[in-house]
Design a protein around this motif. Structure first.
Motif, mmCIF file in Angstrom:
data_model
loop_
_atom_site.group_PDB
_atom_site.id
_atom_site.type_symbol
_atom_site.label_atom_id
_atom_site.label_comp_id
_atom_site.label_asym_id
_atom_site.label_seq_id
_atom_site.Cartn_x
_atom_site.Cartn_y
_atom_site.Cartn_z
ATOM 1 N N ALA A 21 0.819 -1.215 0.000
ATOM 2 C CA ALA A 21 0.000 0.000 0.000
ATOM 3 C C ALA A 21 0.850 1.261 0.000
ATOM 4 O O ALA A 21 0.522 2.234 -0.672
ATOM 5 N N ASN A 22 1.951 1.276 0.739
ATOM 6 C CA ASN A 22 2.780 2.472 0.815
ATOM 7 C C ASN A 22 3.513 2.729 -0.495
ATOM 8 O O ASN A 22 3.613 3.874 -0.937
ATOM 9 N N GLU A 23 3.998 1.679 -1.139
ATOM 10 C CA GLU A 23 4.635 1.827 -2.451
ATOM 11 C C GLU A 23 3.609 2.332 -3.471
ATOM 12 O O GLU A 23 3.894 3.227 -4.264
ATOM 13 N N ALA A 24 2.408 1.779 -3.435
ATOM 14 C CA ALA A 24 1.357 2.198 -4.362
ATOM 15 C C ALA A 24 0.998 3.663 -4.136
ATOM 16 O O ALA A 24 0.861 4.435 -5.092
ATOM 17 N N ALA A 25 0.853 4.068 -2.882
ATOM 18 C CA ALA A 25 0.511 5.462 -2.579
ATOM 19 C C ALA A 25 1.586 6.406 -3.095
ATOM 20 O O ALA A 25 1.279 7.435 -3.707
ATOM 21 N N ALA A 26 2.842 6.069 -2.870
ATOM 22 C CA ALA A 26 3.945 6.924 -3.344
ATOM 23 C C ALA A 26 3.924 7.026 -4.860
ATOM 24 O O ALA A 26 4.085 8.114 -5.431
ATOM 25 N N TRP A 27 3.708 5.901 -5.525
ATOM 26 C CA TRP A 27 3.680 5.897 -6.993
ATOM 27 C C TRP A 27 2.498 6.709 -7.519
ATOM 28 O O TRP A 27 2.648 7.513 -8.433
ATOM 29 N N LEU A 28 1.316 6.524 -6.956
ATOM 30 C CA LEU A 28 0.131 7.260 -7.391
ATOM 31 C C LEU A 28 0.321 8.768 -7.191
ATOM 32 O O LEU A 28 -0.110 9.565 -8.026
ATOM 33 N N CYS A 29 0.965 9.153 -6.115
ATOM 34 C CA CYS A 29 1.227 10.576 -5.881
ATOM 35 C C CYS A 29 2.185 11.128 -6.931
ATOM 36 O O CYS A 29 1.970 12.225 -7.454
#
Length: 141
Positions: A21-29
């Motif tokens: 989830a944290n990797e996905a959030a960083a990428w989406l941002c």
């Protein structure tokens, strides 16, 4: 409705699962210019998406290895579909439909994120009556 600072104030909140989830959030941002609203432990992140929100969560053990994003897409309105597409591509989004203008007054492109979720980004370019392109007005606000 009671206001609660622990959840976004929007009516509909898509929740998407990712291996991290944290990797996905960083990428989406980075790719889509979202921002982090809040984190819940290490397994869930709330994102600001314009006046809306998306929650990303980690895959549950029984979901690992299954299809991701099958049969759904999220549409997000943007001010400039071409510039947004350029940014998304630069950060590794797989563009599955290049920006194009449709008869219903929207310029749109479709991107796949790092986990295979489908995102449609839509820029309004004209105010068109649904009947002018084959739609039917039922209840317009």
């Amino acid at each position: 409705m009671i206001s609660n600072r622990s959840i976004p104030r929007v009516t509909v909140i898509p929740v998407l699962a990712y291996p991290d989830a944290n990797e996905a959030a960083a990428w989406l941002c980075k790719a889509f210019a979202y921002s982090i609203r809040l984190r819940v432990g290490t397994h869930r992140v709330q994102l600001n998406v314009g006046e809306g929100a998306v929650i990303v969560r980690e895959l549950r053990p029984h979901e690992i290895g299954g299809p991701v994003g099958l049969g759904h897409s999220i549409t997000v309105r943007v001010d400039d579909a071409d510039a947004h597409c350029t940014r998304a591509r630069a950060h590794g989004a797989r563009i599955t439909q290049e920006p194009s203008t449709h008869p219903y007054g929207e310029r749109q492109y479709v991107a796949e994120d790092l986990a295979g979720h489908s995102w449609t980004f839509s820029q309004s370019v004209a105010d068109v009556l649904p009947e002018d392109w084959g739609g039917t007005s039922e209840q317009l606000n």
